[in-house]
Design an enzyme around this catalytic site. Structure first.
Site, PDB file in Angstrom:
ATOM      1  CG  ASP A 102      -0.095  -0.230   2.531  1.00 32.71           C
ATOM      2  OD1 ASP A 102       0.706  -1.192   2.562  1.00 32.71           O
ATOM      3  OD2 ASP A 102      -0.236   0.541   3.502  1.00 32.71           O
ATOM      4  CE1 TYR A 125       9.260  -2.228   1.938  1.00 32.60           C
ATOM      5  CE2 TYR A 125       7.419  -0.693   2.085  1.00 32.60           C
ATOM      6  CZ  TYR A 125       7.901  -1.983   2.017  1.00 32.60           C
ATOM      7  OH  TYR A 125       7.019  -3.030   2.017  1.00 32.60           O
TER       8      TYR A 125
HETATM    9  N1  LIG Z   1       4.887  -7.389   6.466  1.00 33.27           N
HETATM   10  C1  LIG Z   1       3.990  -6.527   6.025  1.00 33.27           C
HETATM   11  O1  LIG Z   1       3.153  -6.026   6.771  1.00 33.27           O
HETATM   12  C2  LIG Z   1       3.988  -6.154   4.568  1.00 33.27           C
HETATM   13  C3  LIG Z   1       3.274  -5.015   4.178  1.00 33.27           C
HETATM   14  C4  LIG Z   1       3.220  -4.676   2.823  1.00 33.27           C
HETATM   15  C5  LIG Z   1       3.871  -5.465   1.885  1.00 33.27           C
HETATM   16  N2  LIG Z   1       4.575  -6.555   2.288  1.00 33.27           N
HETATM   17  C6  LIG Z   1       5.241  -7.366   1.264  1.00 33.27           C
HETATM   18  O2  LIG Z   1       4.824  -8.719   1.389  1.00 33.27           O
HETATM   19  C7  LIG Z   1       5.893  -9.599   1.025  1.00 33.27           C
HETATM   20  C8  LIG Z   1       6.164 -10.576   2.159  1.00 33.27           C
HETATM   21  O3  LIG Z   1       6.558  -9.834   3.302  1.00 33.27           O
HETATM   22  P1  LIG Z   1       6.917 -10.553   4.692  1.00 33.27           P
HETATM   23  O4  LIG Z   1       6.322  -9.741   5.769  1.00 33.27           O
HETATM   24  O5  LIG Z   1       6.614 -11.996   4.600  1.00 33.27           O
HETATM   25  O6  LIG Z   1       8.474 -10.345   4.731  1.00 33.27           O
HETATM   26  P2  LIG Z   1       9.528 -10.936   5.784  1.00 33.27           P
HETATM   27  O7  LIG Z   1       8.856 -11.696   6.859  1.00 33.27           O
HETATM   28  O8  LIG Z   1      10.427  -9.791   6.127  1.00 33.27           O
HETATM   29  O9  LIG Z   1      10.317 -11.963   4.884  1.00 33.27           O
HETATM   30  C9  LIG Z   1      11.149 -11.538   3.852  1.00 33.27           C
HETATM   31  C10 LIG Z   1      12.089 -12.662   3.570  1.00 33.27           C
HETATM   32  O10 LIG Z   1      12.948 -12.257   2.505  1.00 33.27           O
HETATM   33  C11 LIG Z   1      14.247 -12.698   2.823  1.00 33.27           C
HETATM   34  N3  LIG Z   1      15.232 -11.928   2.080  1.00 33.27           N
HETATM   35  C12 LIG Z   1      15.677 -10.675   2.285  1.00 33.27           C
HETATM   36  N4  LIG Z   1      16.613 -10.357   1.374  1.00 33.27           N
HETATM   37  C13 LIG Z   1      16.755 -11.444   0.569  1.00 33.27           C
HETATM   38  C14 LIG Z   1      17.563 -11.744  -0.549  1.00 33.27           C
HETATM   39  N5  LIG Z   1      18.442 -10.849  -1.027  1.00 33.27           N
HETATM   40  N6  LIG Z   1      17.451 -12.971  -1.132  1.00 33.27           N
HETATM   41  C15 LIG Z   1      16.575 -13.886  -0.657  1.00 33.27           C
HETATM   42  N7  LIG Z   1      15.795 -13.670   0.416  1.00 33.27           N
HETATM   43  C16 LIG Z   1      15.876 -12.453   1.016  1.00 33.27           C
HETATM   44  C17 LIG Z   1      14.359 -12.498   4.318  1.00 33.27           C
HETATM   45  O11 LIG Z   1      15.439 -13.242   4.812  1.00 33.27           O
HETATM   46  P3  LIG Z   1      16.225 -12.738   6.129  1.00 33.27           P
HETATM   47  O12 LIG Z   1      15.283 -13.028   7.255  1.00 33.27           O
HETATM   48  O13 LIG Z   1      17.463 -13.559   6.119  1.00 33.27           O
HETATM   49  O14 LIG Z   1      16.468 -11.271   5.944  1.00 33.27           O
HETATM   50  C18 LIG Z   1      13.004 -13.034   4.763  1.00 33.27           C
HETATM   51  O15 LIG Z   1      13.027 -14.426   4.907  1.00 33.27           O
HETATM   52  C19 LIG Z   1       7.068  -8.690   0.682  1.00 33.27           C
HETATM   53  O16 LIG Z   1       7.099  -8.436  -0.697  1.00 33.27           O
HETATM   54  C20 LIG Z   1       6.753  -7.419   1.424  1.00 33.27           C
HETATM   55  O17 LIG Z   1       7.370  -6.267   0.869  1.00 33.27           O
HETATM   56  C21 LIG Z   1       4.655  -6.923   3.599  1.00 33.27           C
END
Ligand SMILES: NC(=O)c1ccc[n+]([C@@H]2O[C@H](COP(=O)([O-])OP(=O)(O)OC[C@H]3O[C@@H](n4cnc5c(N)ncnc54)[C@H](OP(=O)(O)O)[C@@H]3O)[C@@H](O)[C@H]2O)c1
Length: 281
Positions: A102, A125
């Site tokens: 968002d 970001y």
């Molecule tokens: N969380 C939210 O509320 C939210 C809101 C809006 C959008 N999103 C989007 O939803 C999606 C999922 O988010 P999430 O909350 O599940 O994220 P998350 O829990 O932070 O997980 C992201 C994963 O990506 C891995 N990662 C980071 N850099 C990497 C790289 N270079 N190569 C491979 N893996 C890598 C991280 O590993 P490490 O742990 O080792 O860093 C982690 O396992 C993302 O696209 C995010 O931007 C999330």
């Protein structure tokens, strides 16, 4: 024929739910250690060797404030890596699924944003995620799902997994919780995102950009009240407004997303209250 699915960022919040939702498929669950999405060669080699029919990218750089200090890392992970993945899936004809946010909007709207509304990212970001959307959508068949305020992890609300996890954890401990009265969100249950993802890849749905949040929206204050109601707790909530909390990156105020396009594609996201009820029970 069993579909082969490559999941990147497989041990993140969403990644682990996606792996679980597709467990009846041949899934290659790649964590950052096994497959760094910024490693162009490794991406191409893995996709060539495994030959997936679907690549689901759950990897991301999600430190909204941190991105202001290390913009090149945010851009590399959230944007450039998607250019590589989009090129790699083209060579094997796989569908690409990617997730965005968002935060691509400026948050000054007064009704829920649609997919065709003008984007205007206000932080590094947000800009990196928008670029990632554009690169991902260059793949021949790509779905980009905008999600927000993800919740649904099941480790006793440790507070490690985002705002809702923190709110639920602190309310359960009887702590006072500070919540915004002027930030409006459409919270998104991980279980529902995983189910929507499955619907899109399993059916002949028009590829493209989709908003994928639970239906409806509310202030963080009203969301916290609902959490307390479901938990049967009398909450100690302290109202705060966004202008009183200093953060490095600017955050949009009004973040409600409309998921009408997803509904028209055959998948109706339940209300956020329904989703909270399922999570907390
Ligand atoms: N969380 C939210 O509320 C939210 C809101 C809006 C959008 N999103 C989007 O939803 C999606 C999922 O988010 P999430 O909350 O599940 O994220 P998350 O829990 O932070 O997980 C992201 C994963 O990506 C891995 N990662 C980071 N850099 C990497 C790289 N270079 N190569 C491979 N893996 C890598 C991280 O590993 P490490 O742990 O080792 O860093 C982690 O396992 C993302 O696209 C995010 O931007 C999330």
């Amino acid at each position: 024929m069993t579909k082969r699915i490559l999941v990147t960022g497989a041990d993140g919040q969403l990644g682990s739910f996606i792996v679980q939702a597709f467990q009846d498929y041949d899934v290659k669950a790649s964590t950052r250690k096994r497959l760094d999405i910024t490693n162009t060669e490794a991406i191409h080699q893995t996709i060539k060797d495994f030959s997936p029919s679907v690549v689901i990218n759950c990897a991301a750089y999600n430190d909204v404030d941190g991105a202001e200090n290390e913009p090149s890392i945010a851009l590399e992970v959230n944007a450039l890596a998607l250019r590589n993945i989009a090129r790699a899936v083209e060579s094997c004809g796989a569908t690409l699924v990617h997730y965005s946010t968002d935060f691509v909007f400026d948050g000054v709207a007064t009704s829920a944003y649609n997919e065709h509304d003008r984007v205007s990212p206000k932080s590094t970001y947000a800009a990196s995620k928008l670029l990632g959307e554009w690169f991902a959508l260059d793949a021949p068949r790509a779905f980009v799902l905008r999600v927000e305020s993800l919740f649904g992890c099941h480790d006793n609300w440790t507070g490690r997994h985002g705002t809702l996890d923190k709110i639920a954890g602190n309310l359960r401990k009887g702590h006072e919780v500070q919540v915004f009265t002027d930030r409006i969100v459409s919270p998104t249950y991980l279980v529902d995102v995983a189910a929507a993802t499955r619907h899109l890849v399993e059916n002949s749905v028009e590829p493209g950009l989709y908003h994928c949040v639970n239906s409806g929206y509310g202030t963080w204050y009203s969301v916290a009240e609902e959490v307390a109601r479901v938990l049967g707790i009398t909450p100690r909530l302290k109202s705060v407004t966004m202008d009183t909390v200093k953060t490095q990156a600017v955050r949009p105020k009004f973040c409600a997303l409309s998921n009408q396009k997803l509904a028209k594609a055959g998948f109706s996201m339940p209300s956020w209250q329904d989703a909270l009820g399922r999570w907390l029970s």
